[in-house]
Design an enzyme around this catalytic site. Structure first.
Site, PDB file in Angstrom:
ATOM      1  CE1 TYR A 333      -5.304  -6.282  -2.605  1.00  0.00           C
ATOM      2  CE2 TYR A 333      -6.257  -4.122  -2.238  1.00  0.00           C
ATOM      3  CZ  TYR A 333      -6.039  -5.409  -1.812  1.00  0.00           C
ATOM      4  OH  TYR A 333      -6.548  -5.837  -0.614  1.00  0.00           O
ATOM      5  CB  CYS A 334      -7.494  -7.794  -6.086  1.00  0.00           C
ATOM      6  SG  CYS A 334      -8.873  -8.973  -6.118  1.00  0.00           S
TER       7      CYS A 334
END
Length: 596
Positions: A333-334
């Site tokens: 994530y990210c």
């Protein structure tokens, strides 16, 4: 006579060395210490400006104003446009005074995302004159800062952004005497709104400057990050959580989630109703999560490779040992997705086949078009941040928060000021807001490598990023990829995440969902007003550009989570009894998540 003080005046490097003391002299080489005075001065400037480089702003201003002076046609265009806007506003003002009780057709409509003037009270005289004049000024300044021949694209974006920030600060909605909503509330409550607002301001001051945690109903380990699990592995950078099974049988291939280290991990394990972890466990997946340590000054020398090896590689080793599974599904994530992509490319280069698939949530691997964050990323800005982090050993969460707040100043600064200080409304904390308050730091060396190697130089996308002394390329990745972009993402713009199609030579399933960087990912089934688009691209398929893809791919209602879970399940078809939980250091959520 002792000449040492006089000699130091003639040798500033000696003065700097004496000032910094033995701790820095032992830590840094002589060549590095020669830059100590530079860093001290730049760090002092950074503290005064909240981590924003005034030199970068000045360079953008000089580029803009110089080229504007050399563009008489642009000056003429702005003069004519300004004259027309003044004439239109005067005509609107005349009609508004003549027909004060009737609603007039506005000269300018606010942008769809601008809710400052949505209340019907703004349509009354004289407030309609104020907000219409403001919006017309906003239009003029946007035209004044764009489309000037010779101005670099980056400087144009900086000037447009700076002009917008100054105008937002001067918006009539920010002043009690110009805002009809505030005036009506003051009359209704007999001024009690200002008393409540002062109390809210005092409370916020205590939280911000006394570093006192905010009181709210959400508690980590109780109402947040509450999915049952154990800490099965810990090193000096991570704790690895294994979540308890919720079904009699599970998919044979486990799932590892690599969150971003810029915030605490439990964005993906919020309240029970919107926890992605809980959803996966209930669907029969064995889920593991990395919880990053919150670094302090002693961790200043953690670098990107430490995050790869101590983070992802150690976690993979522990998971394969705990589950006896030869492969796993990896999810990033990210920033965690960027790090996972680096790790996957290095594993592919080295013949390590323990990844069954890779999923990227709002993650960039090409930083040529990084969105609005690029406003704060250039050589001058990075040098200032480098000096700040060199002095304190890390980038503080407050220094990061300032940039993110300015990107959405209407929502995060001025709207909050209006509601809590002028209207005196209490702050309603949601689980997502509680997570957003739970900030972390970034170690000096890692963050500088990230900014320079990825943001500034784009080494990963262009094949120059090295792991263990050898470059890696994303096209070596052969496992199937599921990539998620969010339509209003200002951190990882979806068109940037879409570039995974150009940089890999494997099966890519791309999903574009409504919402922003956080709300678009935390999108459980049953959440209203959610849509997504999804398609699969095989290695031999021809490329479709993002605009055509967005226009031609059908939109579907609902959450994208079931689509992704089906994709995961199809790549781990066998089910078995849940693996036994290995000896645990403690229960989830562990200890690192509580570090302040």
């Amino acid at each position: 006579m002792d000449h040492a003080p006089w000699n130091m005046l003639h040798h500033p490097e000696r003065l700097a060395s004496a000032w910094l003391g033995a701790r820095y002299r032992e830590k840094y080489s002589p060549d590095d210490r020669n830059k100590d005075l530079d860093r001290i001065l730049m760090a002092a400037v950074g503290r005064l400006t909240g981590g924003i480089s005034p030199i970068a702003l000045w360079m953008a201003y000089v580029d803009w104003i110089t080229h504007l002076q050399l563009s008489p046609s642009k000056q003429h265009e702005l003069l004519i446009d300004g004259w027309h806007k003044v004439s239109r506003w005067q005509g609107y003002a005349y009609d508004a005074m003549r027909h004060a009780d009737s609603k007039l057709e506005p000269c300018v409509d606010p942008l769809p995302q601008d809710k400052r003037f949505a209340d019907p009270a703004w349509q009354q005289w004289p407030f309609n004159l104020m907000y219409q004049g403001f919006l017309m000024s906003q239009q003029w300044w946007h035209r004044a800062t764009t489309g000037i021949s010779g101005v670099s694209e980056h400087h144009e974006e900086v000037m447009t952004f700076a002009a917008r920030q100054l105008l937002d600060m001067l918006s009539p909605s920010n002043f009690a005497s110009m805002n009809p909503v505030v005036i009506h509330e003051a009359i209704r409550s007999r001024g009690q709104n200002f008393i409540r607002g002062a109390a809210n301001a005092a409370s916020n001051w205590v939280h911000e400057f006394a570093s006192k945690p905010r009181d709210h109903a959400f508690k980590v380990g109780e109402t947040l990050a509450a999915t049952p699990g154990k800490i099965i592995f810990r090193n000096r950078l991570i704790e690895l959580i294994q979540y308890a099974p919720a079904s009699s049988t599970v998919h044979a291939t486990p799932v590892l989630i690599v969150p971003a280290w810029i915030m605490k991990y439990y964005i993906l394990d919020l309240s029970p109703h919107n926890s992605l972890v809980r959803y996966l466990v209930e669907q029969g997946h064995t889920v593991f999560m990395i919880s990053w340590k919150n670094p302090d000054a002693a961790d200043r020398d953690f670098n990107m490779d430490d995050y790869r090896t101590l983070g992802i590689m150690d976690a993979i080793e522990a998971i394969c040992k705990a589950t006896q599974s030869p492969t796993l599904h990896a999810v990033g994530y990210c920033l965690g997705g960027t790090l996972l992509s680096i790790t996957a490319a290095a594993m592919a280069r080295d013949g390590d086949q323990r990844l069954a698939s890779m999923t990227l949530f709002a993650s960039q691997v090409d930083f040529k078009e990084p969105g609005e964050l690029s406003l704060f990323i250039d050589e001058s800005q990075v040098a200032l941040l480098e000096a700040l982090m060199w002095e304190q050993g890390y980038l503080d969460s407050r220094q990061m928060a300032g940039a993110f707040q300015m990107l959405r100043s209407n929502d995060l600064i001025w709207s909050r000021r209006l509601n809590h200080y002028l209207l005196g409304l209490p702050e309603k904390v949601t689980d997502l807001m509680a997570w957003n308050m739970d900030t972390t730091r970034m170690p000096y060396r890692m963050h500088i490598q990230y900014l320079r190697d990825l943001f500034l130089h784009n080494d990963l996308a262009e094949g120059r990023y090295s792991v263990n002394g050898q470059p890696i390329v994303l096209s070596d990745i052969r496992v199937p990829i599921f990539a998620v972009g969010t339509i209003t993402d200002h951190v990882a713009p979806w068109r940037s995440t879409y570039k995974i199609h150009l940089l890999t030579d494997t099966e890519v399933t791309y999903c574009l969902t409504s919402g922003g960087h956080n709300a678009g990912v935390v999108s459980p089934p049953g959440h209203p007003n959610r849509q997504y688009q999804i398609s699969r691209h095989m290695p031999n398929d021809t490329y479709t550009n993002p605009e055509d893809w967005h226009r031609t791919t059908p939109s579907q209602e609902g959450s994208w989570w079931p689509e992704w879970e089906t994709w995961l399940s199809s790549r781990s078809p066998n089910r078995q009894k849940p693996p036994s939980m290995p000896p645990a250091a403690c229960d989830a959520p562990g200890t690192y998540v509580f570090q302040r």
